[in-house]
Design an enzyme around this catalytic site. Structure first.
Site, short mmCIF file in Angstrom:
data_model
loop_
_atom_site.label_atom_id
_atom_site.label_comp_id
_atom_site.label_asym_id
_atom_site.label_seq_id
_atom_site.Cartn_x
_atom_site.Cartn_y
_atom_site.Cartn_z
N HIS A 271 8.02 -26.79 -1.97
CA HIS A 271 7.78 -27.45 -2.97
C HIS A 271 6.45 -27.38 -3.36
O HIS A 271 5.73 -28.30 -3.97
CB HIS A 271 7.01 -28.83 -1.64
CG HIS A 271 8.20 -29.28 -0.62
ND1 HIS A 271 8.83 -30.31 -0.65
CD2 HIS A 271 8.99 -29.15 0.69
CE1 HIS A 271 10.02 -30.81 -0.14
NE2 HIS A 271 10.02 -29.36 0.41
N LYS B 8 -13.80 -0.26 -4.16
CA LYS B 8 -15.34 0.31 -3.27
C LYS B 8 -16.31 0.97 -4.16
O LYS B 8 -17.34 0.28 -3.31
CB LYS B 8 -15.23 0.78 -1.59
CG LYS B 8 -13.73 1.02 -0.73
CD LYS B 8 -13.64 1.44 0.06
CE LYS B 8 -12.51 1.17 1.00
NZ LYS B 8 -11.97 1.67 1.84
N GLU C 253 0.74 -1.16 0.25
CA GLU C 253 0.42 0.03 0.06
C GLU C 253 0.48 1.07 0.19
O GLU C 253 0.85 2.42 -0.02
CB GLU C 253 -1.00 0.11 1.39
CG GLU C 253 -2.23 -0.43 0.72
CD GLU C 253 -3.28 -0.29 1.99
OE1 GLU C 253 -3.40 0.54 3.39
OE2 GLU C 253 -4.72 -1.41 1.92
O1 PA5 Z 1 -3.81 0.85 6.06
C1 PA5 Z 1 -5.13 1.17 5.89
O2 PA5 Z 1 -5.30 2.58 5.83
C2 PA5 Z 1 -6.06 0.37 5.58
O3 PA5 Z 1 -5.72 -1.14 5.52
C3 PA5 Z 1 -6.98 0.24 6.16
O4 PA5 Z 1 -6.36 -0.23 7.54
C4 PA5 Z 1 -7.90 -0.92 6.57
O5 PA5 Z 1 -8.71 -0.32 5.15
C5 PA5 Z 1 -9.07 -0.56 7.21
O6 PA5 Z 1 -9.86 1.05 7.19
P1 PA5 Z 1 -10.69 1.28 8.76
O7 PA5 Z 1 -9.61 1.55 9.72
O8 PA5 Z 1 -11.00 2.85 8.26
O9 PA5 Z 1 -11.48 0.59 8.52
#
Ligand code: PA5
Length: 433
Positions: A307, A421, A286
């Site tokens: 394996h 989303k 990310e």
């Molecule tokens: O690193 C990030 O920002 C995302 O992985 C969020 O943690 C994830 O989408 C969950 O979001 P939230 O904490 O708003 O539910």
């Protein structure tokens, strides 16, 4: 660093010290950008100083709440996705390993809201059975679909079992300090709340209440975890390039990326490290995978995957680098016994511990992969303990911030996550989509 080290010996045939020197200025500039807060995404760098300036009052409340959860329940359901759950799971599975067989020691921890599987949710409900349980719902935005749906289900179960007030005493919400649907609900229903700081994004939040409450509830030492984070911070902020393992790791990654590598594999030789790899994948994926850039972070559990994936790593396209998580564990040794008849041909190992076999597998594999054209290095964890893990978490986060800035991206946003989303909401018929 006291318990984490970086063994770069085997990288030298792919990137000499002289070649790495060409990355030094970029690495130092990226570190300055991160530490001085002059780069893109600088409103999300609260985690850099967190091990030093974390909220002590909340930390004490986390410990008290963890104690209460252990008193009042036999199971804790941790509801969250991505950065709101992977750090806690990584820590718990490393410090209190169950290897998928039984519980975390005293309190069963179940994870929910990290996918949308009906069968999985049913399974967790069945596993809880008639036992007393509590819920820690974790969502910074408070609106993420997966945890929100799971929370509705467990809230209803708790309210049926304990009544509205009884349920409220068993629900712990970790969310934004002032905004969002979960914060509103928590205030209205009287849940105890913990804060995801404004300036810390999900994937950098393991050393906030997001990670700390479930980790403490599982019976792990969060003082030692923070002390490890603090030790790593002190060193990585001050050590020169030549001895700074975060700067060097970030520099190598970018050197190889610039020279045609496309994938970094994080490999472990102990299943208890599996979720550390998952946490790492989110952190690097990310943070760096944007604007058409970034090494693809993958992981393998070895020797298991030798394996299945071993062939590809040894012999497939040469766009891989491999970083191994080495673990110096103190598990009680299992010695290989001598058999009167050596039918399975293992007597040459008689008297040797199983860990020796695993170590030889790791060393032999690193040599083979390296000779096969995969640059190989090792991050050693000297002991299965919370201090070491705190150092490791901070090391990877700091290196990630530096690596992202060397790469030229904003390591603290995740615009791409919104695309699925939007499409999903449209299909679901959510108003406004
Ligand atoms: O690193 C990030 O920002 C995302 O992985 C969020 O943690 C994830 O989408 C969950 O979001 P939230 O904490 O708003 O539910």
């Amino acid at each position: 660093m006291k318990k984490i080290s970086f063994d770069e010996t085997m990288l030298s045939s792919f990137c000499s010290e002289k070649e790495l020197e060409t990355m030094k200025n970029d690495a130092l500039a990226a570190k300055d950008t991160l530490v001085n807060g002059t780069g893109e995404g600088n409103d999300y760098i609260g985690w850099v100083n967190l091990p030093e300036n974390y909220d002590r009052e909340e930390f004490a409340r986390i410990k008290a709440a963890a104690g209460r959860i252990r008193e009042q329940s036999q199971a804790l359901v941790v509801i969250g996705i991505g950065g709101s759950y992977l750090g806690a799971r990584a820590a718990i599975e490393f410090l209190k390993p169950s290897f998928g067989y039984e519980n975390a020691g005293g309190l069963d921890i179940y994870y929910a809201g990290n996918q949308l599987s009906t069968a999985c949710l049913r399974h967790v409900i069945k596993l809880i059975g008639d036992r007393d349980f509590s819920v820690n719902v974790i969502s910074k935005s408070g609106t993420t679909t997966e945890p929100a749906v799971a929370f509705r289900v467990f809230k209803e179960l708790l309210e049926k079992k304990y009544g509205k007030e009884g349920a409220a005493r068993r629900i712990y919400a970790t969310t934004d300090k002032a905004r969002g649907a979960l914060k509103k609900l928590a205030d209205a229903e009287g849940y105890e709340t913990f804060v995801v700081p404004d300036d810390v994004g999900g994937r950098y939040s393991v050393l906030t209440a997001v990670g700390l409450l479930p980790i403490a509830a599982a019976g792990c030492d969060i003082d030692a975890l923070m002390a490890g984070g603090q030790a790593a911070r002190e060193e990585l902020l001050s050590a020169p390039f030549e001895t700074n393992m975060a700067l060097r790791y970030a520099a190598y990654r970018n050197y190889f990326y610039r020279n045609g590598k496309a994938v970094e594999i994080l490999a472990d030789y102990d299943p208890s490290l599996h979720y550390i790899c998952e946490w790492w994948k989110q952190l690097y994926g990310e943070s760096e995978g944007k604007d058409g850039n970034g090494l693809f972070p993958a992981s393998v559990d070895l020797t298991t995957d030798l394996h299945s994936m071993g062939q590809y790593i040894q012999d497939g396209p040469r766009f891989l680098i491999e970083t191994v998580l080495g673990l110096n564990d103190d598990a009680e040794p299992i010695l290989i016994k001598e058999e009167p008849e050596d039918l399975d041909g293992l007597n040459y190992l008689a008297g040797k511990p199983l860990s020796f076999v695993n170590d030889c597998a790791a060393k032999g594999t690193a040599l083979a992969h390296s000779q096969g054209g995969v640059p190989n290095s090792v991050i050693n964890i000297d002991g299965r303990d919370a201090f070491a893990l705190g150092e490791l978490f901070y090391f990877f986060e700091f290196a990630c911030g530096v690596s992202g800035y060397i790469l030229g991206v904003n390591p603290f946003n995740q615009p791409g996550v919104e695309s699925y989303k939007k499409k999903m909401f449209k299909l679901l018929g959510k108003p406004g989509y």
